[in-house]
Write a protein that holds these residues in place. Structure first.
Motif: not given
Length: 137
Positions: A1-30
């Motif tokens: 099982m491969i688990i990945t979390a990515t945060i892509n942040n720039s001014h006023q944008q916070n994009n967060i994704t997590v995935q397990t074995n390629g099954n991705g989901k987004t998480i809303s955190i301001p």
């Protein structure tokens, strides 16, 4: 099982994704109020990881014991000192409503504590390695 979390942040944008074995989901955190970084800190997210892991594992393990779970509440806490110091005194507690005896519930709770993957990762320690990549422009 491969688990990945990515945060892509720039001014006023916070994009967060997590995935397990390629099954991705987004998480809303301001973003933080100043627009730089996440409004939720890593310590909070690590405690959430502990609480989430234990909660999910209760639901995963209960059917094999013929236990019906109605609700689970898990609270994880710890202490942090100065910047750069690791957390300490990590504790968690769970309140579970289930159709079983108190003895069966205690066995489930302690059994899940012994196998909870995030908990065991912290208990045993893990190597954390920074992989340097070319800076984004």
């Amino acid at each position: 099982m491969i688990i990945t979390a990515t945060i892509n942040n720039s001014h006023q944008q916070n994009n967060i994704t997590v995935q397990t074995n390629g099954n991705g989901k987004t998480i809303s955190i301001p973003s933080k109020p100043n627009g730089q970084g996440s409004s939720v800190n890593g310590g909070e997210l690590l405690r959430l990881a502990l609480a989430t892991c234990y909660c999910n594992d209760i639901y995963r393990e209960a059917p094999s014991r013929n236990i019906t779970i109605h609700s689970v509440q898990v609270t994880a806490t710890s202490k942090f000192g100065k910047e750069g110091e690791p957390g300490s005194d990590i504790r968690y507690e769970a309140m579970v409503e289930a159709d079983c005896s108190e003895k069966e519930l205690q066995k489930l709770l302690t059994g899940v504590d012994a196998i909870a993957e995030v908990h065991n990762t912290l208990r045993r320690g893990a190597n954390v390695t920074l992989l340097l990549k070319k800076a984004l422009h």
